[in-house]
Design a protein around this motif. Sequence first.
Motif, PDB file in Angstrom:
ATOM      1  N   VAL B 340       0.840  -1.205   0.000  1.00 34.42           N
ATOM      2  CA  VAL B 340       0.000   0.000   0.000  1.00 34.42           C
ATOM      3  C   VAL B 340       0.877   1.258   0.000  1.00 34.42           C
ATOM      4  O   VAL B 340       0.641   2.207  -0.762  1.00 34.42           O
ATOM      5  CB  VAL B 340      -0.963  -0.020   1.207  1.00 34.42           C
ATOM      6  CG1 VAL B 340      -1.595   1.340   1.427  1.00 34.42           C
ATOM      7  CG2 VAL B 340      -2.036  -1.079   1.001  1.00 34.42           C
ATOM      8  N   PHE B 341       1.922   1.262   0.835  1.00 34.19           N
ATOM      9  CA  PHE B 341       2.792   2.442   0.909  1.00 34.19           C
ATOM     10  C   PHE B 341       3.535   2.656  -0.415  1.00 34.19           C
ATOM     11  O   PHE B 341       3.694   3.783  -0.877  1.00 34.19           O
ATOM     12  CB  PHE B 341       3.787   2.292   2.060  1.00 34.19           C
ATOM     13  CG  PHE B 341       3.144   2.275   3.419  1.00 34.19           C
ATOM     14  CD1 PHE B 341       2.148   3.189   3.733  1.00 34.19           C
ATOM     15  CD2 PHE B 341       3.513   1.347   4.378  1.00 34.19           C
ATOM     16  CE1 PHE B 341       1.532   3.180   4.979  1.00 34.19           C
ATOM     17  CE2 PHE B 341       2.901   1.327   5.631  1.00 34.19           C
ATOM     18  CZ  PHE B 341       1.905   2.238   5.930  1.00 34.19           C
ATOM     19  N   ASN B 342       3.997   1.574  -1.034  1.00 38.74           N
ATOM     20  CA  ASN B 342       4.735   1.710  -2.290  1.00 38.74           C
ATOM     21  C   ASN B 342       3.848   2.207  -3.433  1.00 38.74           C
ATOM     22  O   ASN B 342       4.271   3.018  -4.246  1.00 38.74           O
ATOM     23  CB  ASN B 342       5.384   0.377  -2.678  1.00 38.74           C
ATOM     24  CG  ASN B 342       6.686   0.151  -1.935  1.00 38.74           C
ATOM     25  OD1 ASN B 342       7.604   0.970  -2.015  1.00 38.74           O
ATOM     26  ND2 ASN B 342       6.774  -0.925  -1.201  1.00 38.74           N
ATOM     27  N   THR B 344       1.230   4.096  -3.083  1.00 35.37           N
ATOM     28  CA  THR B 344       0.979   5.519  -2.828  1.00 35.37           C
ATOM     29  C   THR B 344       2.191   6.350  -3.240  1.00 35.37           C
ATOM     30  O   THR B 344       2.044   7.400  -3.879  1.00 35.37           O
ATOM     31  CB  THR B 344       0.644   5.728  -1.339  1.00 35.37           C
ATOM     32  OG1 THR B 344      -0.436   4.861  -0.994  1.00 35.37           O
ATOM     33  CG2 THR B 344       0.238   7.159  -1.060  1.00 35.37           C
ATOM     34  N   LEU B 362      -7.280   2.670  -7.931  1.00 40.11           N
ATOM     35  CA  LEU B 362      -7.400   3.519  -6.749  1.00 40.11           C
ATOM     36  C   LEU B 362      -8.502   2.996  -5.824  1.00 40.11           C
ATOM     37  O   LEU B 362      -8.385   3.057  -4.596  1.00 40.11           O
ATOM     38  CB  LEU B 362      -7.677   4.969  -7.158  1.00 40.11           C
ATOM     39  CG  LEU B 362      -6.494   5.674  -7.841  1.00 40.11           C
ATOM     40  CD1 LEU B 362      -6.939   6.992  -8.467  1.00 40.11           C
ATOM     41  CD2 LEU B 362      -5.357   5.929  -6.843  1.00 40.11           C
ATOM     42  N   LEU B 365      -7.027   0.401  -3.801  1.00 40.64           N
ATOM     43  CA  LEU B 365      -6.219   0.970  -2.711  1.00 40.64           C
ATOM     44  C   LEU B 365      -7.114   1.342  -1.520  1.00 40.64           C
ATOM     45  O   LEU B 365      -6.821   0.994  -0.371  1.00 40.64           O
ATOM     46  CB  LEU B 365      -5.461   2.196  -3.222  1.00 40.64           C
ATOM     47  CG  LEU B 365      -4.453   2.809  -2.259  1.00 40.64           C
ATOM     48  CD1 LEU B 365      -3.219   1.930  -2.176  1.00 40.64           C
ATOM     49  CD2 LEU B 365      -4.046   4.209  -2.714  1.00 40.64           C
ATOM     50  N   VAL B 366      -8.219   2.016  -1.804  1.00 36.49           N
ATOM     51  CA  VAL B 366      -9.130   2.461  -0.739  1.00 36.49           C
ATOM     52  C   VAL B 366      -9.759   1.259  -0.038  1.00 36.49           C
ATOM     53  O   VAL B 366      -9.731   1.137   1.193  1.00 36.49           O
ATOM     54  CB  VAL B 366     -10.234   3.366  -1.326  1.00 36.49           C
ATOM     55  CG1 VAL B 366     -11.299   3.678  -0.275  1.00 36.49           C
ATOM     56  CG2 VAL B 366      -9.634   4.650  -1.878  1.00 36.49           C
ATOM     57  N   THR B 369      -7.380  -1.146   1.763  1.00 38.29           N
ATOM     58  CA  THR B 369      -6.907  -0.551   3.021  1.00 38.29           C
ATOM     59  C   THR B 369      -7.958  -0.740   4.113  1.00 38.29           C
ATOM     60  O   THR B 369      -7.625  -1.097   5.249  1.00 38.29           O
ATOM     61  CB  THR B 369      -6.586   0.938   2.815  1.00 38.29           C
ATOM     62  OG1 THR B 369      -5.582   1.040   1.806  1.00 38.29           O
ATOM     63  CG2 THR B 369      -6.060   1.572   4.090  1.00 38.29           C
ATOM     64  N   ILE B 370      -9.231  -0.552   3.769  1.00 38.53           N
ATOM     65  CA  ILE B 370     -10.292  -0.798   4.761  1.00 38.53           C
ATOM     66  C   ILE B 370     -10.316  -2.278   5.138  1.00 38.53           C
ATOM     67  O   ILE B 370     -10.387  -2.639   6.317  1.00 38.53           O
ATOM     68  CB  ILE B 370     -11.666  -0.350   4.208  1.00 38.53           C
ATOM     69  CG1 ILE B 370     -11.673   1.165   3.994  1.00 38.53           C
ATOM     70  CG2 ILE B 370     -12.790  -0.762   5.161  1.00 38.53           C
ATOM     71  CD1 ILE B 370     -12.950   1.688   3.362  1.00 38.53           C
ATOM     72  N   LEU B 373      -7.260  -2.938   7.399  1.00 41.10           N
ATOM     73  CA  LEU B 373      -7.358  -2.359   8.748  1.00 41.10           C
ATOM     74  C   LEU B 373      -8.400  -3.092   9.589  1.00 41.10           C
ATOM     75  O   LEU B 373      -8.199  -3.302  10.790  1.00 41.10           O
ATOM     76  CB  LEU B 373      -7.681  -0.868   8.665  1.00 41.10           C
ATOM     77  CG  LEU B 373      -6.537   0.018   8.134  1.00 41.10           C
ATOM     78  CD1 LEU B 373      -7.034   1.427   7.842  1.00 41.10           C
ATOM     79  CD2 LEU B 373      -5.372   0.061   9.110  1.00 41.10           C
TER      80      LEU B 373
END
Lengths: 332, 559
Positions: B340-342, B344, B362, B365-366, B369-370, B373
Motif C-alpha cells: 500500500v505504501f509503495n 501511494t 485507486l 487501494l481504498v 486498506t479498509i 485495517l
Amino acid sequence: MNTDLMKQLPAQWSTFGPGYDWLFYFIYWMSVVLFVGIIGTAMYLVVKYRRKPGVKAEPTGHNLVMELAWTVAPVVLLVLLFHWGFVGYVSLTSPPPDALDIRVRARKWSWDFEYPNGGHSQNAVTVPINRPVRFVMSSEDVLHAMFIPAFRVKRDVVPGMYSTLWFQATHAGDTRFFCAEYCGAADLPVMQPDGSVRDTGHFSMNGMVHIVPQSGWAPYLESILRAPSHDNGIEFTAAEWGEQLYTQQNCNTCHSVNGSPMTGPTWQGVFGHVVPLADGTQVTADENYIRRSILEPNAQVVRGFNPVMPSYQGSLTDRQLDALIAYIRMLR
Amino acid sequence: MATEVAIAPSHNEEPHLNVNYLKAEKGVWSWLTTLDHKRIGVMYLCSVTLAFFLGGMFALLIRLELLTPGRTIMGAATYNRVFTLHGAIMVFLFIIPSIPAALGNFVLPIMLGAKDVAFPRLNLMSLYIYVIGAVFCLFSIVSGAVDTGWTFYTPYSTTSSSSVVSMTLGVFILGFSSILTGLNFIVTIHKLRAPGMHWRRLPLFVWGMYATSVIQVLATPVLAITLALLAAERLLGLGIFDASLGGDPVLFQHFFWFYSHPAVYIMIVPGMAIVSELFATFSRRAIFGYFAIAMSSLGLALLGFLVWGHHMFTSGQSEFATMVFSGLTMLVAIPSGVKVFNWTATLYKGSIWLATPMLYALSFLVLFTIGGLTGLFLGTLSVDIHLHDTYFVVAHFHYVMMGGTVMAFVGGLLYWWPKITGKLYNEPAAKVSWAFVFVGFNAVFIAQFIMGSRGMPRRYYDYVPEFRPYHAFSTYGSWVLAVGFFILAGVLVQSLLRGAKAPPNPWGSAGFEWNTASPPVFSNFIDTPTITRGPYDYHEATEEELFDGFPEDFKKTES
C-alpha cells in the motif's frame, strides 16, 4: 437516523465490556487515522500530479530509509495489539474457581440450560448479577456456538467435547444470546411449543439471558424445580446421580473417594488440579480430561498406575458422563 | 542457457502464425482444440464471467431475502442453499481462476516475450478439467443443492441431506485445474523468458503470478485430500471427523483452512499484481519499491501457510495454538502495508491519468486498506471473539475479496481489453459504471460492518428487528452495485460489436505486452523480442514505444 444506530458496539453488560470496548475503539480510531493518512495522501497526490499537457512524470528514485521505516514501524503497533488482545483472551478463558456452573446442551435448534440444583430452562437462561458464571457446553449433533453480544463472549459448542465460556454480568435486565455457528434449518416451518408455526433453524436458535439481582437468584432456582417443564424424572442433582453411578457402574472397585489410591487414582481432590502422566507430561484434570479418561482410559494414564481400565465408550450416555463429572467435580 | 533453446526459432516462417490470433484459425472446433494460451485465456474469461454472473445473482437473492425480517421471497432451507451456492461459486468457480487462469493466461507469456506457456496441452487440459468440475458443481444445484456453507464444516456436512458429495467432487476436480495452471506458470516463468528478461526486469504482474502459482501447487492438494476424506466419511462412515466414532470435528477445520487460508492469497495476490501494473502505467513512472513489492508477494505466499488457525479462535483449539496464530497473523500486515505504501509513493511526481482502469486501481487501494485495517480487529485475539462469525467478518472479507480482487480484476480486464479484443471501449460510460460499483459496494458492506460489531451473526435467514435498518440499507446498496455491473456489461458488449479498432498501445504503457499488435498475432511476436530495459522504465523507453496511436500515425508525427 437514530444516532444510536451508528454506534459500532451494543451496550456492554459484563466485566469484560469496558476493557473490550476500550481496545475495540482504540483499533477503530487508529484505523481511522491510518486510513485518512494513507488515502488522504494518495488522493492529494492524484490531484496534485494529475496529467497536465507538457508535464512529464519524474523518474522514480529510491529511498531505503523510508522503505525500512514503513516496514518496521507497523511492528510496534502490531506487537501492542497482539499483547493487549492476548491479555484479554487469557481473562476470557480463565474462569475463577468459584464460578457458578451452568450446564448447556445445544442441539438443532434449541438450547437447554441445567442449573446446579438439577432444574432446567429451555432457550432462555437466568443468571445472577455480579457473580462469575461458567457455561459448560456440549452439542448433541452438529457445531453450534454460544454468543452473548452484551457480554462480548462467544464459544463454539462441539460434539464429543466440553467447551466452556464464562462471564460476570454487571447489569440486571434482559439481553439476547445467539447461535453463531451455522447449523442448518428445517426444510419446512415447524410448530413451536406455543402453537405458532415458524421457520426454524440456525437463525432461530437464540433467546434471552435474564440477569437477576442476587436476591432474586435463590427464588429463581426454587421456581424452576416447581415449574411444569421440570419433567426430566430425576429427583436429584447431577452430582447426586453421579454418586449413585459411582457404585452402580462399579467405579468404586478401583477408585476411592477418600484420597487413598487403589488400582486407579482416587477421585478426591483431582478435579481442577494438575495431574502428572505416565509419559512424563502433565494435564489439568478438567471436564474434557475426565471424559476422555472414561471413554479412552489408556490415552492419558496417571503416573504410577497401570493402563488396565476398560473403555466405557458406548456403555455410558452423555448424561451419565455429565453426572459422573459433576460428582468428581464436587469431590475436589 | 536453457531460455535461449526454448525460444528458438527466432523468426516465424509460417505465415499463418503472423495473423491476428482471433482469425488465425476458423470455426468452433479450432477453439475447442486450440493450444494457444490467448484463446484458452479468452475461454476462461467467458467461463469465469458466467460464474460471476451466477454467483452475483445468488448474492442479489440473499440481499433481497434479507430486506425484511421473516420470509421475504424464500424459505429458510432455500436461503441456506442460496448463500452456500453464492460462496462456493464465487470462491471456486470465479475468484480463484479469475485473474490467473483468464487474464494471467492471456498476458503472462506475452509479458515474458514467450510464444506460449511451457505446457500448452496441460493448459488446455486445465480448462477442460475446470469445465468438468463446474458441471459437477452445477449438477449439485439441480439435484437439490448444498446447504453446508462453502466451508463444508463437519459434522453438519457429513449429516446434511443435501447433495454434498457432488459439490465436493466438483471442487475436488476444480483443484486439479488450479494446480495445473500454477505448475504451468512456474515452469513458464523459469524457462520461457525472452533474452534480456532478467528476474529483476520481471513485471510485477508476473511476480504476483509466480507467488500465486507456488501456493496453488502446494496448498490445493490438501483441499483435495480434505474433501476426499469428507466424501469417504459421508459414504463409508470412517469416523475421522465424527465424534460419536471417536473422530474430531475440529480436525476438519484445520484441514480445510490449511488450504483455504492460503487460497485467500491465491485470490488477493493476483489482484495486487494487476494493481501494480495499473499504478505504473497510469502514473507514467516506475513503480516505487519494485523489489519490495515483488518480495512482499512471496512473503504473503509464505505467511499464508502459517495463519490458518486464525479462523478458529473460538473453535476449541488449544489456547497456545490460538496465541501463536494471532501473533503470526499480525505479521501479514507488514507485506500488505509495504504494498500500500509503495503504490501511494508511486503517485508522487507522477503524471496521473484517471482512466477507468486507474479508477479501479485507486478503488482497490481504498477498499483493500479498509479490508486490511479491519483485519487488525480480527487478528487481535480478544476483539475477534466478539466479532467472529458475525457480519463484521463478512464485510471484512468482502472488502478484501471483492473490494480487492474483483476491483483489480475489472481494472485489469478494462486495461487489457483492447489487447485481448482489439477494440476500444467507451471510456465515459465505463466511468459511470465504476461510480455505481464503487458507491454500491460501500453501501452494501459498510452497513454490514456496523451490524456485525453490534452482534448480528452471519448465515442468518431471519434477524431480530433492531438489525432491520442495516439490512435494508445493505440491500439497497446491492441494487446500486448490480446496476453498475450491468452498465459495465453493456459497455463491453458495445465495444465488441461497435468498438473502434484499438492501436497496439492505447494506454502508452512501457509494459512489454503492449509491443505486440492488438489483438496479438498467433505467435505473440513476429520476431522474438530482446528485452533491454525494465517494464516500467518510462525514461528509457523511446517515444515510439510509448506512442498511444497507430504505428503509421507515429511516422506522421515525426515528419
